[in-house]
Scaffold this active site. Structure first.
Site, short mmCIF file in Angstrom:
data_model
loop_
_atom_site.label_atom_id
_atom_site.label_comp_id
_atom_site.label_asym_id
_atom_site.label_seq_id
_atom_site.Cartn_x
_atom_site.Cartn_y
_atom_site.Cartn_z
N SER A 137 16.09 56.18 2.10
CA SER A 137 15.74 56.75 3.39
C SER A 137 15.82 55.76 4.55
CB SER A 137 14.35 57.37 3.25
OG SER A 137 13.97 58.04 4.39
N ASP A 146 17.01 59.79 10.35
CA ASP A 146 16.78 58.59 9.53
C ASP A 146 17.96 58.40 8.57
OD1 ASP A 146 16.30 60.45 7.57
OD2 ASP A 146 14.54 59.43 6.77
N ASP A 191 16.71 63.29 6.54
CA ASP A 191 15.69 64.31 6.30
C ASP A 191 14.55 64.24 7.33
OD1 ASP A 191 14.46 62.02 5.41
OD2 ASP A 191 13.77 62.87 3.50
N GLU A 198 5.37 66.45 9.79
CA GLU A 198 4.64 65.21 9.99
C GLU A 198 5.04 64.68 11.36
OE1 GLU A 198 3.72 63.09 5.86
OE2 GLU A 198 5.82 62.91 6.41
N ARG A 241 -6.33 54.85 6.08
CA ARG A 241 -5.92 55.31 4.74
C ARG A 241 -5.00 54.27 4.11
NH1 ARG A 241 -0.63 56.86 5.48
NH2 ARG A 241 -0.40 57.61 3.35
N GLY A 245 0.88 54.90 0.99
CA GLY A 245 1.43 55.28 -0.31
C GLY A 245 2.75 54.57 -0.59
C1 16G Z 1 6.90 58.85 2.45
C2 16G Z 1 6.88 60.33 2.66
C3 16G Z 1 6.59 60.64 4.10
C4 16G Z 1 5.32 59.98 4.54
C5 16G Z 1 5.37 58.51 4.25
C6 16G Z 1 4.01 57.89 4.48
C7 16G Z 1 8.22 62.04 1.63
C8 16G Z 1 9.62 62.52 1.36
N1 16G Z 1 8.15 60.92 2.31
O1 16G Z 1 7.97 58.26 3.11
O2 16G Z 1 6.48 62.02 4.22
O3 16G Z 1 5.11 60.19 5.90
O4 16G Z 1 5.69 58.31 2.89
O5 16G Z 1 4.06 56.56 4.17
O6 16G Z 1 7.24 62.65 1.22
P1 16G Z 1 2.73 55.73 4.02
O7 16G Z 1 1.92 56.32 2.91
O8 16G Z 1 3.20 54.34 3.76
O9 16G Z 1 2.00 55.83 5.34
ZN ZN Z 2 14.35 60.07 4.84
#
Ligand code: 16G
Ligand code: ZN
Length: 540
Positions: free
Chosen positions: A65, A287, A291, A383, A508, A511
């Site tokens: 991505s 991006d 997507d 988002e 938070r 992820g």
């Molecule tokens: C991933 C997610 C995106 C989310 C981002 C948060 C998908 C396809 N992609 O890129 O939606 O905004 O993680 O990242 O679900 P973070 O947890 O590092 O803030």
């Molecule tokens: Zn992407």
């Protein structure tokens, strides 16, 4: 069992990297590309299991991505083009972390665990997989590792070559709905363009849009694919959109996502440095795997104005709500918007108070929003970072396609809604499809980006990345708006928010990175800077 030997043999060139812990996260596996071959091999095996389990074709997308060119990643796509079911992420993680000498054994264990050991029909099903990759240089090598796994366990597969992530999701859904009442389209790239172009023409009929749009393709796969789609669309002379494509260099691998693209624009809050757009020109950035999309413009004072995912959601919702009302279906179809905690407070207020539509808030990550949106008849989810789409329930599709119009106005509204169902990629958020949808609504409303921005004014906000010793102690609840642990942190954050007007803040664990993210908003920029700093201190 011959396939167990074949697994052991096939994985030989792809040993596990010592000391690395792999995890199937929010967006699958993602890391520096050279570390990924073992993981890709195991993903091939998981796809085989999943395909047998669901008795359907499973998708695999190789992309990282918006991440730098030297990274890569992989994710699995479920039969309807949605993200892999969450309960399977654990299996994927287990297998990815299994060293070569134990891989065949572990595969057999999972086979029996996931497929109910004694139903031989399930075991004997032909597994089917389709896959594609983005433009990264590491893609072909990773495909080799993937094919080795698919061959080892006798999977029937089709390599779709280079595609955007949403195109691959589209293909998966098409393949699995072929010859059913829910058929989604032709499972080819051409089918994707034709479906979208036809819907777009219906929606734009008799409408024009003022001025060009500058599309920054992040030097990724979106560039060539958008150029391809344009061949199916009316030209600017024919009343179509005047596209100015920039950052579409896919020949120089290191250019990918470098100082361009949706993530750059969103996090840096500025246009790509070499932008050729004029003041007030409509611009958008995709991006690296197309997507995600965000819009923006720069005014005469060179001030940058971002029109992010929240804005695209409200823009789309206004249109869909209007059309539903004109179609006489507003009492029958429940429209709602799904956001995350990152949605600007002003956007949420606008949806609830002005549009009078319900808002659902979910944790970060497309799969969470997607599922929440599926609970509405027309569920708009985005988002703030530009990931999103619109979902129409089966009930909505039926009503829209089967209602008898009682006036030309109603007919127009029903036809428009029907075209939206095709224009908007309901399998997954799709930058190109979302962009066309936004263009349609702007054309219908004769809005400039400035008109769009004036629908509500964002509260000043600030996002800070905080490096902590151990991010796993940060446990968020209430759609990530509150911290349950560490103890006492939430109370401190709330106390800080009370010091400012219209203030809101949360922290938070990321992820995707080893860090905690702090988001704050308040009535003025000065206040929000202070608040964000103070909350960062609480978690540090
Ligand atoms: C991933 C997610 C995106 C989310 C981002 C948060 C998908 C396809 N992609 O890129 O939606 O905004 O993680 O990242 O679900 P973070 O947890 O590092 O803030
Ligand atoms: Zn992407």
């Amino acid at each position: 069992k011959a396939f167990l030997d074949r697994i052991t043999k096939g994985v030989e060139p792809y040993p596990i990297q010592e000391g690395k812990k792999y995890e199937y996260g929010t967006a699958g596996f993602r890391m520096k590309a050279p570390l990924l071959d073992h993981v890709i091999y195991t993903v091939g095996l998981i796809a085989a299991l999943r395909s047998k389990k669901r008795n359907a074709t499973i998708g695999i997308m190789i992309t990282a991505s918006h991440n730098p060119a030297e990274d890569n990643g992989v994710k699995l796509v479920d039969p309807l083009g949605d993200m892999l079911e969450q309960s399977w992420e654990g299996y994927a993680t287990t297998l990815a972390n299994t060293p070569n000498d134990k891989l065949a054994k572990e595969y057999e264990i999972l086979l029996n665990e996931t497929l109910i050991s004694n139903i031989s029909q399930v075991h004997e099903r032909q597994a089917k997989v389709v896959f594609a990759r983005d433009t990264r240089a590491s893609g072909p090598y990773l495909v080799t590792a993937l094919k080795a796994a698919l061959d080892a366990v006798n999977v029937e597969y089709k390599d779709y070559g280079i595609m955007t992530t949403p195109q691959l999701h589209y293909i998966v859904r098409c393949v699995n709905t072929l010859n059913t009442p829910y058929h989604f389209g032709e499972p080819t790239e051409k089918g994707y363009y034709e479906k979208m172009a036809k819907a777009f023409k219906t929606l734009m009929h008799g409408r024009t849009i003022q001025g060009p749009i500058t599309v920054d393709c992040a030097n990724g796969v979106g560039g060539p694919k958008l150029r391809e789609l344009i061949k199916y669309l009316p030209t600017a002379k024919e009343g179509g959109i005047d596209f100015k494509i920039v950052n579409d260099d896919v020949v120089k691998p290191e250019a990918l996502n470098f100082e361009c693209g949706a993530d750059y624009v969103k996090t840096k809050q500025r246009a790509p440095p070499h932008s050729i757009a004029q003041p007030r020109d409509r611009c958008c950035s995709l991006d690296g795997d197309a997507d995600r999309v965000v819009y923006y413009y720069t005014d005469e004072q060179k001030t940058f104005h971002l029109l992010d995912g929240d804005r695209i959601a409200t823009l789309g919702a206004v249109f869909l709500a209007d059309m539903t009302r004109v179609a006489g279906l507003d009492q029958k179809l429940k429209i709602g918007i799904v956001q995350t905690a990152y949605a600007n407070g002003a956007a949420t207020e606008y949806v609830e108070k002005v549009l009078k539509l319900p808002v659902t808030v979910t944790p970060t990550g497309v799969k969470h929003l997607h599922h929440a949106a599926a609970r509405y008849d027309i569920g708009v989810y985005f988002e703030a970072n530009g990931h999103g789409t619109v979902l129409f329930s089966d009930n909505a599709i039926k009503l829209i396609r089967e209602s008898e119009p009682k006036s030309p106005g109603q007919k127009h509204a029903l036809d428009s809604l029907s075209a939206c169902i095709d224009l908007i990629n309901q399998a997954v958020g799709d930058a190109i499809s979302d962009m066309l949808f936004a263009e349609v609504v702007l054309a219908h409303k004769s809005w400039t980006p400035e008109n769009w921005r004036n629908t509500y004014i964002d509260l000043p906000n600030r996002l800070v990345r905080v490096v902590v010793h151990d991010r796993s102690i940060f446990k968020a609840v209430d759609a990530e708006r509150k911290l349950e642990s560490p103890a006492g942190a939430q109370i401190e954050i709330e106390k800080l928010c009370q010091l400012y007007m219209k203030a809101r803040a949360f922290a938070r664990a990321s992820g995707t990175e080893d860090a905690v993210r702090v988001y704050a908003e308040a009535y003025t920029q000065t206040e929000v800077e202070k608040l964000a700093g103070q909350v960062a201190e609480v978690v540090r």
